[in-house]
Design a protein around this motif. Structure first.
Motif, mmCIF file in Angstrom:
data_model
loop_
_atom_site.group_PDB
_atom_site.id
_atom_site.type_symbol
_atom_site.label_atom_id
_atom_site.label_comp_id
_atom_site.label_asym_id
_atom_site.label_seq_id
_atom_site.Cartn_x
_atom_site.Cartn_y
_atom_site.Cartn_z
ATOM 1 N N LYS A 105 0.635 -1.176 0.016
ATOM 2 C CA LYS A 105 -0.119 -0.039 -0.116
ATOM 3 C C LYS A 105 0.867 1.331 0.053
ATOM 4 O O LYS A 105 0.354 2.248 -0.630
ATOM 5 N N GLU A 106 2.123 1.222 0.724
ATOM 6 C CA GLU A 106 2.756 2.205 0.876
ATOM 7 C C GLU A 106 4.439 1.881 0.273
ATOM 8 O O GLU A 106 4.779 0.961 0.766
ATOM 9 N N LYS A 107 4.456 2.642 -0.769
ATOM 10 C CA LYS A 107 5.977 2.098 -1.527
ATOM 11 C C LYS A 107 6.309 3.396 -2.293
ATOM 12 O O LYS A 107 5.745 4.058 -2.774
ATOM 13 N N GLU A 108 7.849 3.518 -2.619
ATOM 14 C CA GLU A 108 8.303 4.353 -3.052
ATOM 15 C C GLU A 108 9.792 4.286 -3.358
ATOM 16 O O GLU A 108 10.389 3.289 -2.923
ATOM 17 N N ILE A 109 10.112 4.576 -4.433
ATOM 18 C CA ILE A 109 11.810 4.523 -4.605
ATOM 19 C C ILE A 109 12.469 5.852 -4.831
ATOM 20 O O ILE A 109 11.745 6.650 -5.645
ATOM 21 N N TYR A 110 13.564 6.019 -4.536
ATOM 22 C CA TYR A 110 14.580 7.097 -4.649
ATOM 23 C C TYR A 110 15.862 6.640 -5.421
ATOM 24 O O TYR A 110 16.283 5.571 -4.828
ATOM 25 N N TYR A 111 16.194 7.303 -6.065
ATOM 26 C CA TYR A 111 17.415 6.654 -6.941
ATOM 27 C C TYR A 111 18.292 7.881 -7.348
ATOM 28 O O TYR A 111 17.774 8.965 -7.934
ATOM 29 N N THR A 112 19.670 7.618 -6.967
ATOM 30 C CA THR A 112 20.539 8.798 -7.575
ATOM 31 C C THR A 112 21.384 8.240 -8.690
ATOM 32 O O THR A 112 22.021 7.261 -8.342
ATOM 33 N N ALA A 113 21.260 8.659 -9.783
ATOM 34 C CA ALA A 113 21.817 8.075 -10.798
ATOM 35 C C ALA A 113 23.058 8.621 -11.402
ATOM 36 O O ALA A 113 23.229 9.565 -12.077
ATOM 37 N N GLU A 114 24.232 7.885 -11.150
ATOM 38 C CA GLU A 114 25.501 8.039 -11.609
ATOM 39 C C GLU A 114 25.681 7.831 -12.914
ATOM 40 O O GLU A 114 26.291 8.506 -13.659
ATOM 41 N N ASP A 115 24.966 6.737 -13.216
ATOM 42 C CA ASP A 115 24.636 6.517 -14.678
ATOM 43 C C ASP A 115 23.349 5.985 -14.841
ATOM 44 O O ASP A 115 22.579 6.231 -13.880
ATOM 45 N N ILE A 116 22.753 5.588 -16.082
ATOM 46 C CA ILE A 116 21.162 5.428 -16.071
ATOM 47 C C ILE A 116 20.777 4.304 -15.198
ATOM 48 O O ILE A 116 21.531 3.002 -15.634
ATOM 49 N N PRO A 117 19.566 4.280 -14.463
ATOM 50 C CA PRO A 117 19.232 2.980 -13.778
ATOM 51 C C PRO A 117 18.673 2.018 -14.618
ATOM 52 O O PRO A 117 18.195 2.243 -15.730
ATOM 53 N N ILE A 118 19.130 0.761 -14.287
ATOM 54 C CA ILE A 118 18.627 -0.420 -15.374
ATOM 55 C C ILE A 118 17.388 -0.575 -15.727
ATOM 56 O O ILE A 118 17.024 -0.975 -16.607
ATOM 57 N N PHE A 119 16.465 0.198 -14.766
ATOM 58 C CA PHE A 119 14.973 -0.117 -15.150
ATOM 59 C C PHE A 119 14.680 0.621 -16.263
ATOM 60 O O PHE A 119 13.633 0.071 -17.119
ATOM 61 N N HIS A 120 15.404 1.861 -16.812
ATOM 62 C CA HIS A 120 15.044 2.360 -18.217
ATOM 63 C C HIS A 120 15.315 1.549 -19.105
ATOM 64 O O HIS A 120 15.031 1.860 -20.472
ATOM 65 N N PHE A 121 16.477 0.446 -19.122
ATOM 66 C CA PHE A 121 17.072 -0.182 -20.323
ATOM 67 C C PHE A 121 16.237 -1.350 -20.451
ATOM 68 O O PHE A 121 16.280 -1.791 -21.565
ATOM 69 N N LEU A 122 15.304 -1.998 -19.478
ATOM 70 C CA LEU A 122 14.524 -3.098 -19.555
ATOM 71 C C LEU A 122 13.547 -3.205 -20.740
ATOM 72 O O LEU A 122 13.614 -4.362 -21.243
ATOM 73 N N PRO A 123 12.942 -2.280 -21.168
ATOM 74 C CA PRO A 123 12.239 -2.501 -22.597
ATOM 75 C C PRO A 123 13.145 -2.900 -23.615
ATOM 76 O O PRO A 123 12.626 -3.325 -24.860
ATOM 77 N N PHE A 124 14.413 -2.519 -23.632
ATOM 78 C CA PHE A 124 15.251 -2.676 -24.839
ATOM 79 C C PHE A 124 16.421 -3.803 -24.651
ATOM 80 O O PHE A 124 17.343 -3.411 -23.646
ATOM 81 N N HIS A 125 16.125 -4.990 -24.975
ATOM 82 C CA HIS A 125 16.745 -6.009 -24.474
ATOM 83 C C HIS A 125 18.184 -6.014 -25.103
ATOM 84 O O HIS A 125 19.126 -6.476 -24.326
ATOM 85 N N GLU A 126 18.412 -5.466 -26.115
ATOM 86 C CA GLU A 126 19.823 -5.320 -26.622
ATOM 87 C C GLU A 126 20.636 -4.414 -25.722
ATOM 88 O O GLU A 126 21.720 -4.605 -25.287
#
Length: 321
Positions: A105-126
Motif C-alpha cells: 500500500k505504501e511504496k516508493e523508490i528514490y534513486y541517485t543516478a551516477e549512470d542510467i538506472p537499469i529499469f530504463h533499459f529493460l524494454p530494450f533487450h539489446e
C-alpha cells in the motif's frame, strides 16, 4: 524493545485478513496464549524463533537490533558470470523483489543516478544485454563478441519474461530520480570503447544500441513531461549540478526501508540498517533541495536536458555511420 520492533514490522507486512497471534502461533508451533505473551514482550523469543520469523517475513535481523559497534550488515549475492545460468537466477530474484513492491500500500523508490538506472533499459533487450556483456568482460577471460554473448544468454529460460515483469512492476511504483548532465555519458563511452575494440561483429549493432538509447530518452522525456509513469505512478526527475559519486537506491515498502548501493556494473549490496537507511535518505532528500525539478515544470530546463542527451547520442551514431 527488539521484539516490539519485530512485531510492528510483521504487522505492517501481514495481510489484513490474518490475525497476528494466529500467524505467529502457526509459524512457531505454539498456542494462542504463548503467541500473545511474545507479542506483548512478556516472554522473550528464542534465537531459533527469531530466525524463523525473520526468514519467513524476509526481515533482516540487523534492522531490528540496531547498530552494534557501528557495524552495518549488508546482503550481497555473488554473481559469477563465467556460468551464465547464475545470471538467470540472480535476475529472477531481483525481479521478484521489485514485483513485491507492487502489492504494498505504501511504496516508493528514490534513486541517485551516477549512470542510467537499469529499469530504463529493460524494454530494450539489446541495451540490457550490453550492460551484462560489460560485466561479463570484466570478470571473464573469454574473448567473446557481443553478438555471440547475446546468442548464448538469450537462450536462458525466462530471461525476457523477467525483464518485462520487472519493468512493468517498476512502472507501478512511485519514483524520484536524481540525474546529472553526465548520467548518459558512461553508457556512451562504453559503446564507443567496445566498438573501437572490435567487440561488435558489425557496425549495425552499435547503431541499434544508440537508436534504443534515443527511444529510451523519448520514453523518459514523456514520463518527465507528465510527471507519471505508464501505469500512472508518480515520477519525479531532478537535475543535480553535483556528481552523486555513486548510484544509491532507497526502497520504501510498508514502513520498511532498504538502501541499495550499486557495485561494478550490474550487482549491488543492500541493507535495512535503520541508521544507514535514514542517513542515506536524508542525504538524497538534501540533494533534491539543491536540484532542479524537471518533471511537470521547468519546461526550458527540461528541453535543454533531453536535447543535450539526444545530441550526445546522435554525435556518437555519426561515428558508426
Amino acid at each position: 524493545m527488539t521484539q516490539t520492533i519485530l512485531f510492528n514490522i510483521i504487522r505492517k507486512k501481514l495481510p489484513a485478513h490474518l490475525r497476528l497471534a494466529d500467524t505467529i502461533g502457526d509459524l512457531l508451533g505454539i498456542g494462542s496464549d504463548s503467541s500473545y505473551r511474545r507479542i506483548r514482550g512478556e516472554k522473550e523469543l528464542t534465537l531459533s524463533e527469531l530466525v524463523k520469523l525473520c526468514n519467513h517475513f524476509n526481515i533482516s535481523v540487523d534492522s531490528i537490533i540496531g547498530d552494534l559497534n557501528n557495524n552495518v550488515i549488508f546482503k550481497y549475492n555473488p554473481l559469477d558470470l563465467t556460468d551464465l545460468n547464475n545470471y538467470r537466477v540472480y535476475i529472477k530474484q531481483f525481479t521478484e523483489a521489485v514485483h513485491a513492491l507492487t502489492n504494498a500500500k505504501e511504496k516508493e523508490i528514490y534513486y541517485t543516478a551516477e549512470d542510467i538506472p537499469i529499469f530504463h533499459f529493460l524494454p530494450f533487450h539489446e541495451l540490457t544485454f550490453f550492460k551484462v556483456y560489460i560485466w561479463y568482460n570484466a570478470v571473464s577471460y573469454d574473448d567473446m563478441t557481443y553478438e555471440k554473448f547475446v546468442r548464448e544468454i538469450g537462450n536462458k529460460e525466462g530471461l525476457f519474461e523477467c525483464y518485462d515483469k520487472m519493468y512493468k512492476s517498476y512502472t507501478k511504483v512511485p519514483s524520484t530520480e536524481i540525474w546529472t548532465a553526465n548520467s548518459i555519458s558512461p553508457i556512451l563511452c562504453l559503446i564507443e570503447y567496445y566498438y573501437d575494440m572490435g567487440a561488435f561483429e558489425n557496425t549495425d549493432t552499435a547503431i541499434i544500441l544508440c537508436n534504443q538509447l534515443l527511444l529510451m530518452t523519448d520514453n523518459l522525456m514523456k514520463w518527465t513531461d507528465t510527471g507519471q509513469k505508464e501505469d500512472t505512478a508518480d515520477f519525479k526527475l531532478y537535475l543535480s549540478e553535483t556528481h552523486p559519486e555513486n548510484s544509491f537506491m532507497i526502497l520504501k515498502n510498508e514502513g520498511v526501508t532498504s538502501a541499495t548501493i550499486k557495485l561494478f556494473t550490474i550487482n549491488s549490496i543492500i541493507t535495512t540498517n535503520p541508521s544507514f537507511c535514514e542517513e542515506t535518505e536524508k542525504w538524497i532528500k538534501n540533494t533534491i533541495t539543491k536540484s532542479t525539478l524537471l518533471s511537470g515544470a521547468s519546461a526550458r530546463e527540461r528541453f535543454r536536458f533531453f536535447q543535450t542527451m539526444k545530441t550526445k547520442i546522435s554525435n556518437l551514431m555519426e561515428r558508426f555511420e
